[in-house]
Design an enzyme around this catalytic site. Structure first.
Site, PDB file in Angstrom:
ATOM      1  N   CYS A  84      -9.778 -71.063  10.344  1.00 62.23           N
ATOM      2  CA  CYS A  84      -9.206 -70.767  11.667  1.00 62.23           C
ATOM      3  C   CYS A  84      -8.168 -71.789  12.083  1.00 62.23           C
ATOM      4  O   CYS A  84      -7.461 -71.597  13.064  1.00 62.23           O
ATOM      5  CB  CYS A  84     -10.314 -70.664  12.712  1.00 62.23           C
ATOM      6  SG  CYS A  84     -11.342 -69.216  12.437  1.00 62.23           S
ATOM      7  N   HIS A 329      -7.421 -62.884  18.103  1.00 64.68           N
ATOM      8  CA  HIS A 329      -7.522 -63.956  17.125  1.00 64.68           C
ATOM      9  C   HIS A 329      -7.062 -63.484  15.741  1.00 64.68           C
ATOM     10  O   HIS A 329      -7.858 -63.376  14.813  1.00 64.68           O
ATOM     11  CB  HIS A 329      -8.973 -64.458  17.100  1.00 64.68           C
ATOM     12  CG  HIS A 329      -9.237 -65.610  16.195  1.00 64.68           C
ATOM     13  ND1 HIS A 329      -8.245 -66.434  15.697  1.00 64.68           N
ATOM     14  CD2 HIS A 329     -10.407 -66.094  15.686  1.00 64.68           C
ATOM     15  CE1 HIS A 329      -8.809 -67.358  14.926  1.00 64.68           C
ATOM     16  NE2 HIS A 329     -10.107 -67.169  14.887  1.00 64.68           N
TER      17      HIS A 329
END
Lengths: 385, 137
Positions: A84, A329
């Protein structure tokens, strides 16, 4: 070494972009970036590129994909993958090359096509890797921190839900956010349980997106804008709960290492941060990140959100863009989009989510890796130079 | 024979065998390692240790959304499993089974039960799941 400055940012509307290909996303973000640069930029000025993607769509996407999407052939373009923290680490790498004097003008572009693969994240996390990760999906990995935080510090599910309420409210004011609706604590608690103690509205949506920023050396930055934003500090770190530190069960030591280094390099501390874009893949992640970044003490994340401090008009506004919870995201794009938002905030160009005259901004990612046993964090700090 | 991914740690998974770093005492499970996640020793010297068949829940979740072929709700925990004798525990992921959801809490003691973990397509893969001991609720 010279400093590196952000001199432009190109964001696209995040969402379920079924009509756009992976290349289309890259192309759109790149074109928006070129248009955004105050004094203009020619593609031929760009010396090199760094591309953040985890290639979730499994298209074999590499640096050459960016050349295909943008026309920037014959230039060195490097793909960066770091869970991430992919987009923010691509940015960090580009900045180091600019600081070293090897590159005057660097493109940083992040993109992810999350919705072309119908199997999705839960299928991928749970089945193929069941053995080593023992069936731990992403909501489970982060949910374990929530259970532990509630047990050790008395944090409540309502306090955790408050993070989602705040970020969804901000998202309704941010034009590029995917999920634009407001919700209440009751809405969050009444939404379906995904992985106890996390409910659906505690989780970010699954979203396609892309974003690009331009980095320039300090001696050339003013050729592109009179208001460049300085990359003042950075840190990258990893950790695993397997090392035995109980703090890694409720929080993320990797975020602490990364932010300590970023603070040290920049000369700023948590009290100096006027606006932050942090990794709220789940509501609990933002709550414990308040603690990991030093915005409040250990175990005080629940009180911090209750106090209103991270709201748009609070002492330390966090995720004015709506965060991952509202904006979405798309993994490789996420960190770059957070940096684009900090760029806008420090230039007073953030529209309805503009916070009051910020001087220092912080961007943070925390990701999971290695079959849900590892954590990686990247933190970048910015100022008005 | 099952695939290499499942064959390599077979003994650890079926016998609760772990490895203790002789420099810092950190315990690796189920991987047999030559470097240390605790003290970064490289090469590290490891001694084989036997884990107990009981451990303690450090934190847990109950997963409600999983692929169709996995039973839900599916609780999973981070469990500290002590060694037989002195030394640090192994800190591992453990699937929970054969327990009531309202019995699960941080600090709860659980026992290892040898079960089929899943099927790799050709044959069952066996390891330990954890359960609240019967008669000790």
């Amino acid at each position: 070494m010279r400093d590196a400055y952000v001199v432009g940012a190109g964001m696209i509307d995040f969402g379920e972009l079924y009509d756009q290909s992976f290349d289309d996303l890259l192309e759109a973000a790149y074109l928006n970036l070129l248009e955004d640069v105050d004094k203009g930029v020619e593609p031929s000025d760009i010396d090199a590129g760094w591309y953040g993607t985890i290639d979730f769509a499994n298209e074999g996407s590499s640096g050459a994909s960016v050349a295909h999407a943008t026309g920037l052939f014959e230039k060195p373009i490097t793909r960066v993958e770091n869970a991430c923290a992919t987009g923010s680490d691509a940015f960090r790498n580009a900045s180091l090359a600019v600081r070293a004097g090897e590159v005057d003008l660097a493109l940083v572009i992040g993109a992810e096509k999350m919705l072309d693969d119908t199997a999705g994240l839960i299928q991928g996390a749970a089945v193929e890797r069941l053995w080593r990760g023992r069936g731990v999906t992403m909501p489970a990995f982060f949910g374990m921190r929530a259970t532990r935080h509630m047990e050790v510090y008395g944090t409540t599910k309502a306090q955790i839900a408050e993070v989602s309420v705040k970020n969804h409210e901000n998202g309704t004011k941010y034009p590029h956010a995917h999920q634009q609706f407001e919700c209440t604590v009751e809405d969050v608690q009444d939404s379906p349980t995904v992985s106890y103690p996390l409910n659906l509205y505690d989780c970010c949506p699954v979203t396609d997106g892309a974003c690009a920023v331009l980095l320039a050396g300090e001696d050339v930055a003013h050729e592109y804008t009179d208001e460049p934003v300085r990359h003042a500090g950075w840190g990258l770190s990893s950790d695993t709960f397997q090392r035995g530190d109980d703090l890694a069960l409720s929080n993320f030591p990797a975020s602490r290492h990364a932010s300590s280094r970023a603070y040290e390099r920049s000369g700023y501390g948590p009290d100096d941060v006027d606006v932050a874009e942090v990794h709220d893949c789940f509501s609990i992640t933002e709550l414990i990140t308040y603690e990991d970044l030093g915005f409040c003490g250990d175990g005080e994340g629940g009180e911090f959100i209750e106090s209103g401090a991270p709201r748009l008009d609070g002492h330390t506004p966090v995720n004015p863009s709506g965060g991952l919870l509202s904006k979405g995201h798309p993994i490789g794009a996420t960190g770059v989009a957070q940096i684009a938002e900090i760029y806008e905030q420090l230039r007073d160009e953030a529209g309805d989510v503009q916070v009051d005259d910020p001087e220092v901004g912080l961007q943070h990612n925390i990701g999971i890796g290695r079959n849900a046993t590892g954590a990686v964090s990247c933190v970048n700090v910015f100022d008005r130079g | 024979m099952s695939g290499p991914r499942y064959h390599r740690p077979k003994r650890q998974d079926q016998r609760l065998v772990a490895f203790e770093c002789q420099s810092c005492g950190w315990v690796s499970y189920p991987e047999r390692k030559r470097t240390c996640k605790g003290c970064s020793a490289a090469p590290a010297e490891y001694e084989e240790v036997q884990l107990q068949e009981r451990g303690e829940i450090k934190t847990f979740v109950v997963q409600h959304y999983l692929p169709d072929d996995i039973e839900t709700p599916q609780p999973v925990a981070i469990v500290d499993v002590p060694q037989v004798g002195d030394g640090e525990p192994a800190r591992i992921y453990g699937l929970l089974a054969e327990s009531e959801l309202d019995e699960l809490e941080v600090g709860r003691e659980v026992e290892a039960r040898f079960r089929e973990l899943f099927d790799d397509g050709d044959r069952p893969i066996n390891s330990f799941k954890f359960a609240v001991p019967r008669g000790e609720k």
